[in-house]
Design a protein around this motif. Structure first.
Motif, PDB file in Angstrom:
ATOM      1  N   SER A  69      28.847  16.554  20.284  1.00 39.30           N
ATOM      2  CA  SER A  69      29.081  16.562  21.721  1.00 39.30           C
ATOM      3  C   SER A  69      29.776  15.274  22.163  1.00 39.30           C
ATOM      4  N   ASP A  70      29.950  14.356  21.219  1.00 38.94           N
ATOM      5  CA  ASP A  70      30.591  13.069  21.489  1.00 38.94           C
ATOM      6  C   ASP A  70      31.527  12.783  20.316  1.00 38.94           C
ATOM      7  N   LEU A  71      32.816  12.560  20.590  1.00 37.25           N
ATOM      8  CA  LEU A  71      33.778  12.351  19.501  1.00 37.25           C
ATOM      9  C   LEU A  71      33.472  11.111  18.678  1.00 37.25           C
ATOM     10  N   ARG A  72      32.610  10.230  19.185  1.00 40.70           N
ATOM     11  CA  ARG A  72      32.252   9.026  18.435  1.00 40.70           C
ATOM     12  C   ARG A  72      31.056   9.256  17.521  1.00 40.70           C
ATOM     13  N   ALA A  73      30.466  10.441  17.589  1.00 45.66           N
ATOM     14  CA  ALA A  73      29.218  10.692  16.873  1.00 45.66           C
ATOM     15  C   ALA A  73      29.340  10.467  15.378  1.00 45.66           C
ATOM     16  N   PHE A  74      30.460  10.907  14.789  1.00 52.35           N
ATOM     17  CA  PHE A  74      30.608  10.854  13.336  1.00 52.35           C
ATOM     18  C   PHE A  74      31.462   9.676  12.864  1.00 52.35           C
ATOM     19  N   GLU A  75      31.728   8.707  13.744  1.00 55.55           N
ATOM     20  CA  GLU A  75      32.571   7.568  13.357  1.00 55.55           C
ATOM     21  C   GLU A  75      32.016   6.829  12.146  1.00 55.55           C
ATOM     22  N   LEU A  83      33.108  10.291   4.579  1.00 57.38           N
ATOM     23  CA  LEU A  83      33.427  11.684   4.316  1.00 57.38           C
ATOM     24  C   LEU A  83      34.706  12.066   5.043  1.00 57.38           C
ATOM     25  N   SER A  84      35.504  12.928   4.439  1.00 54.11           N
ATOM     26  CA  SER A  84      36.768  13.333   5.055  1.00 54.11           C
ATOM     27  C   SER A  84      36.496  14.347   6.162  1.00 54.11           C
ATOM     28  N   MET A  85      37.291  14.248   7.240  1.00 57.23           N
ATOM     29  CA  MET A  85      37.135  15.138   8.382  1.00 57.23           C
ATOM     30  C   MET A  85      38.506  15.550   8.891  1.00 57.23           C
ATOM     31  N   ASP A  86      38.653  16.841   9.206  1.00 56.53           N
ATOM     32  CA  ASP A  86      39.905  17.320   9.789  1.00 56.53           C
ATOM     33  C   ASP A  86      39.941  17.112  11.292  1.00 56.53           C
ATOM     34  N   THR A  94      30.708  20.956   2.332  1.00 53.51           N
ATOM     35  CA  THR A  94      30.623  22.017   1.329  1.00 53.51           C
ATOM     36  C   THR A  94      29.268  21.922   0.630  1.00 53.51           C
ATOM     37  N   ILE A  95      28.601  23.047   0.514  1.00 51.65           N
ATOM     38  CA  ILE A  95      27.248  23.092  -0.035  1.00 51.65           C
ATOM     39  C   ILE A  95      27.253  23.790  -1.388  1.00 51.65           C
ATOM     40  N   ASP A  96      26.626  23.166  -2.365  1.00 53.29           N
ATOM     41  CA  ASP A  96      26.435  23.822  -3.650  1.00 53.29           C
ATOM     42  C   ASP A  96      25.582  25.068  -3.422  1.00 53.29           C
ATOM     43  N   LYS A  97      25.979  26.182  -4.021  1.00 50.05           N
ATOM     44  CA  LYS A  97      25.262  27.433  -3.795  1.00 50.05           C
ATOM     45  C   LYS A  97      23.773  27.317  -4.137  1.00 50.05           C
TER      46      LYS A  97
END
Length: 199
Positions: A69-75, A83-86, A94-97
């Protein structure tokens, strides 16, 4: 990278550790693994707008999707050592099955925590909305403007035009004006119908 997530006292705690492999040729081929120290970042649950586990498909693993809800949350999570983010407001893991069940439980716990927070705010007369923009014409999308203009013309979204910042602003203005007083906790897609599933 090895990752771990947990919910702890109104916070979502990320832990990850990266192992880097270096190789060199000398008298023979030699490779060496170097494991970095564990990094940890916590994000207040108040900054998490939504969480869902997208199931595995034919050629892809399950994915845990967290929207902020805040663009700074994952800074603190993203970046050269993270971690890479688009998109700065959406973290896709990505989760291992083998760990899909645990990820599903975590997503359910997060969704419940988000719901409880919305209920508390609603009791105080404070509505909360999740605004989900689509392809919006901004400085961030300028480098891919030509490619997306072509995709939009080909029917990427049912409304075949670029979204403008004003489209998002108008939606937010309508919500904060009190024009929709009997609503809270809803997601509003400002994306020209991009989110509609099609065969």
């Amino acid at each position: 990278a090895q990752r771990a997530l947990r919910v702890e006292e109104e916070r979502l705690v990320f832990q990850w550790r990266v192992t880097r492999t270096t190789a060199r040729m000398g008298s023979g081929y030699e490779s060496k693994d170097e494991t970095e120290p564990v990094r940890e970042v916590s994000v207040p649950l108040a900054q998490i707008a939504a969480a869902e586990l997208r199931p595995a498909r034919l050629f892809s693993a399950p994915r845990l999707v967290l929207r902020a809800s805040d663009l700074r949350a994952f800074e603190g999570v993203a970046g050269p050592t993270g971690l890479s983010m688009d998109h700065p407001g959406e973290l896709v893991l990505t989760i291992d099955k083998r760990h899909a069940a645990a990820a599903r439980e975590l997503a359910a716990d997060l969704a419940m925590a988000i719901s409880e927070r919305l209920l508390r705010l609603a009791e105080d007369g404070i509505p909360v909305y999740d605004i989900r923009p689509g392809v919006i014409r901004t400085d961030m999308t300028a480098p891919v403007a030509a490619r997306y203009s072509q995709r939009i013309a080909e029917g990427l979204s049912p409304i075949r035009r670029w979204g403008e910042p004003e489209d998002v602003g108008d939606a937010i203005a309508a919500l904060v004006s009190g024009a929709i007083p009997f609503s809270t906790g809803d997601a509003f897609h400002i994306d020209g119908g991009l989110h509609i599933q099609r065969l």
